[in-house]
Design a protein around this motif. Sequence first.
Motif, PDB file in Angstrom:
ATOM      1  N   LYS A  79       0.817  -1.219   0.000  1.00 26.92           N
ATOM      2  CA  LYS A  79       0.000   0.000   0.000  1.00 26.92           C
ATOM      3  C   LYS A  79       0.849   1.266   0.000  1.00 26.92           C
ATOM      4  O   LYS A  79       0.345   2.352   0.260  1.00 26.92           O
ATOM      5  CB  LYS A  79      -0.887   0.018   1.253  1.00 26.92           C
ATOM      6  N   ASP A  98       8.257  -1.078   8.133  1.00 26.32           N
ATOM      7  CA  ASP A  98       7.691  -0.465   6.923  1.00 26.32           C
ATOM      8  C   ASP A  98       6.978   0.844   7.275  1.00 26.32           C
ATOM      9  O   ASP A  98       7.117   1.854   6.585  1.00 26.32           O
ATOM     10  CB  ASP A  98       6.681  -1.438   6.305  1.00 26.32           C
ATOM     11  N   LEU A  99       6.219   0.828   8.371  1.00 21.79           N
ATOM     12  CA  LEU A  99       5.498   2.037   8.795  1.00 21.79           C
ATOM     13  C   LEU A  99       6.469   3.143   9.178  1.00 21.79           C
ATOM     14  O   LEU A  99       6.209   4.321   8.922  1.00 21.79           O
ATOM     15  CB  LEU A  99       4.590   1.733   9.984  1.00 21.79           C
ATOM     16  N   TRP A 107      -2.615   6.881   5.189  1.00 25.78           N
ATOM     17  CA  TRP A 107      -2.666   6.620   6.636  1.00 25.78           C
ATOM     18  C   TRP A 107      -2.261   7.879   7.397  1.00 25.78           C
ATOM     19  O   TRP A 107      -1.195   8.456   7.155  1.00 25.78           O
ATOM     20  CB  TRP A 107      -1.727   5.478   7.025  1.00 25.78           C
ATOM     21  N   ARG A 124      -3.553   6.742  12.723  1.00 23.61           N
ATOM     22  CA  ARG A 124      -3.745   5.354  12.279  1.00 23.61           C
ATOM     23  C   ARG A 124      -2.454   4.546  12.453  1.00 23.61           C
ATOM     24  O   ARG A 124      -2.490   3.385  12.863  1.00 23.61           O
ATOM     25  CB  ARG A 124      -4.205   5.327  10.818  1.00 23.61           C
ATOM     26  N   ARG A 150     -11.517  -9.000  13.546  1.00 21.41           N
ATOM     27  CA  ARG A 150     -10.297  -9.618  13.032  1.00 21.41           C
ATOM     28  C   ARG A 150      -9.094  -9.206  13.874  1.00 21.41           C
ATOM     29  O   ARG A 150      -8.232 -10.006  14.233  1.00 21.41           O
ATOM     30  CB  ARG A 150     -10.080  -9.164  11.590  1.00 21.41           C
ATOM     31  N   LYS A 175       5.114  -8.896  12.120  1.00 21.31           N
ATOM     32  CA  LYS A 175       4.891  -7.613  12.800  1.00 21.31           C
ATOM     33  C   LYS A 175       6.136  -6.727  12.689  1.00 21.31           C
ATOM     34  O   LYS A 175       6.025  -5.521  12.429  1.00 21.31           O
ATOM     35  CB  LYS A 175       4.530  -7.838  14.273  1.00 21.31           C
ATOM     36  N   TRP A 213      -1.868  -1.626  18.668  1.00 20.66           N
ATOM     37  CA  TRP A 213      -2.493  -2.951  18.485  1.00 20.66           C
ATOM     38  C   TRP A 213      -1.412  -4.024  18.333  1.00 20.66           C
ATOM     39  O   TRP A 213      -1.512  -5.103  18.933  1.00 20.66           O
ATOM     40  CB  TRP A 213      -3.418  -2.902  17.260  1.00 20.66           C
ATOM     41  N   LYS A 232       4.623 -14.852  13.029  1.00 26.11           N
ATOM     42  CA  LYS A 232       3.854 -13.663  13.417  1.00 26.11           C
ATOM     43  C   LYS A 232       4.772 -12.552  13.928  1.00 26.11           C
ATOM     44  O   LYS A 232       4.573 -11.367  13.603  1.00 26.11           O
ATOM     45  CB  LYS A 232       2.851 -14.078  14.503  1.00 26.11           C
ATOM     46  N   HIS A 236       7.188  -8.545   0.714  1.00 26.61           N
ATOM     47  CA  HIS A 236       6.840  -8.706   2.132  1.00 26.61           C
ATOM     48  C   HIS A 236       7.075 -10.141   2.634  1.00 26.61           C
ATOM     49  O   HIS A 236       7.860 -10.334   3.573  1.00 26.61           O
ATOM     50  CB  HIS A 236       5.404  -8.224   2.380  1.00 26.61           C
ATOM     51  N   GLN A 258      -6.695 -11.577  16.559  1.00 32.98           N
ATOM     52  CA  GLN A 258      -5.232 -11.759  16.566  1.00 32.98           C
ATOM     53  C   GLN A 258      -4.678 -11.660  17.987  1.00 32.98           C
ATOM     54  O   GLN A 258      -3.818 -12.436  18.388  1.00 32.98           O
ATOM     55  CB  GLN A 258      -4.543 -10.706  15.688  1.00 32.98           C
ATOM     56  N   LYS A 310     -13.506  -5.823  10.489  1.00 30.79           N
ATOM     57  CA  LYS A 310     -12.113  -5.496  10.817  1.00 30.79           C
ATOM     58  C   LYS A 310     -11.823  -5.519  12.331  1.00 30.79           C
ATOM     59  O   LYS A 310     -10.828  -6.099  12.758  1.00 30.79           O
ATOM     60  CB  LYS A 310     -11.765  -4.138  10.230  1.00 30.79           C
ATOM     61  N   ASP A 349       0.693 -15.082   3.617  1.00 37.78           N
ATOM     62  CA  ASP A 349      -0.445 -14.260   3.159  1.00 37.78           C
ATOM     63  C   ASP A 349      -1.141 -14.838   1.922  1.00 37.78           C
ATOM     64  O   ASP A 349      -2.015 -14.185   1.359  1.00 37.78           O
ATOM     65  CB  ASP A 349       0.030 -12.830   2.848  1.00 37.78           C
ATOM     66  N   ASN A 365       6.248  -5.210   9.217  1.00 35.86           N
ATOM     67  CA  ASN A 365       5.229  -4.175   8.970  1.00 35.86           C
ATOM     68  C   ASN A 365       5.504  -2.895   9.764  1.00 35.86           C
ATOM     69  O   ASN A 365       5.273  -1.790   9.264  1.00 35.86           O
ATOM     70  CB  ASN A 365       3.833  -4.711   9.307  1.00 35.86           C
ATOM     71  N   TYR A 385       4.041  -7.026  -3.817  1.00 39.69           N
ATOM     72  CA  TYR A 385       3.678  -7.597  -2.516  1.00 39.69           C
ATOM     73  C   TYR A 385       4.655  -8.683  -2.076  1.00 39.69           C
ATOM     74  O   TYR A 385       4.927  -8.842  -0.893  1.00 39.69           O
ATOM     75  CB  TYR A 385       2.242  -8.152  -2.519  1.00 39.69           C
TER      76      TYR A 385
HETATM   77  N1  LIG Z   1       3.027  -1.201   6.982  1.00 43.51           N
HETATM   78  C1  LIG Z   1       2.535  -1.527   5.776  1.00 43.51           C
HETATM   79  N2  LIG Z   1       1.568  -2.500   5.706  1.00 43.51           N
HETATM   80  C2  LIG Z   1       1.105  -2.825   4.489  1.00 43.51           C
HETATM   81  C3  LIG Z   1       1.573  -2.207   3.311  1.00 43.51           C
HETATM   82  N3  LIG Z   1       0.934  -2.751   2.264  1.00 43.51           N
HETATM   83  C4  LIG Z   1       0.124  -3.693   2.744  1.00 43.51           C
HETATM   84  N4  LIG Z   1       0.207  -3.748   4.087  1.00 43.51           N
HETATM   85  C5  LIG Z   1      -0.573  -4.661   4.930  1.00 43.51           C
HETATM   86  O1  LIG Z   1      -1.611  -3.882   5.509  1.00 43.51           O
HETATM   87  C6  LIG Z   1      -2.080  -4.587   6.679  1.00 43.51           C
HETATM   88  C7  LIG Z   1      -2.355  -3.603   7.775  1.00 43.51           C
HETATM   89  O2  LIG Z   1      -3.361  -2.762   7.343  1.00 43.51           O
HETATM   90  P1  LIG Z   1      -4.735  -2.695   8.104  1.00 43.51           P
HETATM   91  O3  LIG Z   1      -5.568  -1.650   7.475  1.00 43.51           O
HETATM   92  O4  LIG Z   1      -4.477  -2.596   9.580  1.00 43.51           O
HETATM   93  O5  LIG Z   1      -5.343  -4.112   7.899  1.00 43.51           O
HETATM   94  P2  LIG Z   1      -6.207  -4.710   6.721  1.00 43.51           P
HETATM   95  O6  LIG Z   1      -5.524  -4.303   5.431  1.00 43.51           O
HETATM   96  O7  LIG Z   1      -6.123  -6.188   6.995  1.00 43.51           O
HETATM   97  O8  LIG Z   1      -7.581  -4.162   6.873  1.00 43.51           O
HETATM   98  C8  LIG Z   1      -1.000  -5.604   7.036  1.00 43.51           C
HETATM   99  O9  LIG Z   1      -1.467  -6.855   6.607  1.00 43.51           O
HETATM  100  P3  LIG Z   1      -2.089  -7.898   7.568  1.00 43.51           P
HETATM  101  O10 LIG Z   1      -1.989  -9.236   6.928  1.00 43.51           O
HETATM  102  O11 LIG Z   1      -3.445  -7.469   7.949  1.00 43.51           O
HETATM  103  O12 LIG Z   1      -1.079  -7.846   8.752  1.00 43.51           O
HETATM  104  P4  LIG Z   1      -1.412  -7.621  10.235  1.00 43.51           P
HETATM  105  O13 LIG Z   1      -2.476  -6.580  10.278  1.00 43.51           O
HETATM  106  O14 LIG Z   1      -1.829  -8.967  10.664  1.00 43.51           O
HETATM  107  O15 LIG Z   1      -0.139  -7.160  10.833  1.00 43.51           O
HETATM  108  C9  LIG Z   1       0.160  -5.243   6.100  1.00 43.51           C
HETATM  109  O16 LIG Z   1       0.909  -6.379   5.694  1.00 43.51           O
HETATM  110  C10 LIG Z   1       2.564  -1.180   3.421  1.00 43.51           C
HETATM  111  O17 LIG Z   1       2.996  -0.585   2.462  1.00 43.51           O
HETATM  112  N5  LIG Z   1       3.004  -0.882   4.679  1.00 43.51           N
END
Ligand SMILES: Nc1nc2c(ncn2[C@@H]2O[C@H](COP(=O)(O)OP(=O)(O)O)[C@@H](OP(=O)(O)OP(=O)(O)O)[C@H]2O)c(=O)[nH]1
Length: 180
Positions: free
Chosen positions: A26, A130-131, A139, A143, A101, A124, A150, A120, A36, A105, A98, A63, A127, A33
């Motif tokens: 994202k 990455d943030l 975001w 957020r 979900r 984490k 979380w 896991k 990751h 976890q 959401k 994933d 991710n 993807y």
């Molecule tokens: N930080 C980051 N995350 C990204 C990016 N692209 C995709 N993601 C994914 O987005 C999810 C977190 O976003 P949320 O909005 O909280 O969750 P959601 O997509 O499942 O609704 C994570 O997946 P998830 O399988 O839901 O992981 P988790 O929530 O179990 O940790 C992460 O792997 C990116 O560019 N940066």
Amino acid sequence: MEPSLISEVIRCANFAAVKHKDQRRKDQEETPYINHPIGVAYILTEEAGVTDLHVIQGALLHDTVEDTDTSFQEIEQEFGPEVAGIVREVTDDKDLPKHARKAAQIEHAPHSSKKAKLVKLADKLYNLRDLNRQGPVGWSAERVTEYFEWSAKVVNGLRGTSKPLEDKLDELFRERNIST
Ligand SMILES: Nc1nc2c(ncn2[C@@H]2O[C@H](COP(=O)(O)OP(=O)(O)O)[C@@H](OP(=O)(O)OP(=O)(O)O)[C@H]2O)c(=O)[nH]1
């Protein structure tokens, strides 16, 4: 490493690459993807010293069911029941809303197998790094903070699994003044 292990890891990485081929992260650059799951597997080998083939395969595939058309049955046929079991343990139920979900976890983390906990923790860590580097497009700072808070709750249920990974996660939480 024996040649058969090398070919199993590559077969698995190729399976994941084919499955995720049309998916992007994202972030602004729309990173492929597959970076990751490969990065999660790399954290496990490089930073946690993991040499268990099934854990590495679980990381590469973690994933595929959640985000692509892959089924658990397909993973079991290709990679066996233990790898399918790890993937099942780390796969969110996308039918849940959401908030449920995210709550699941936190609830399931302490009851997971050690192999699933390793995947896991590395997921984490990837991710959160990455943030820190660049958040997903759109975001807000709030957020991002909520995701860190979380994640700390999930990680608290995974403790006692890998000191190097937990230490690195704790450092990220400390930097943001998140209590664990
Ligand atoms: N930080 C980051 N995350 C990204 C990016 N692209 C995709 N993601 C994914 O987005 C999810 C977190 O976003 P949320 O909005 O909280 O969750 P959601 O997509 O499942 O609704 C994570 O997946 P998830 O399988 O839901 O992981 P988790 O929530 O179990 O940790 C992460 O792997 C990116 O560019 N940066």
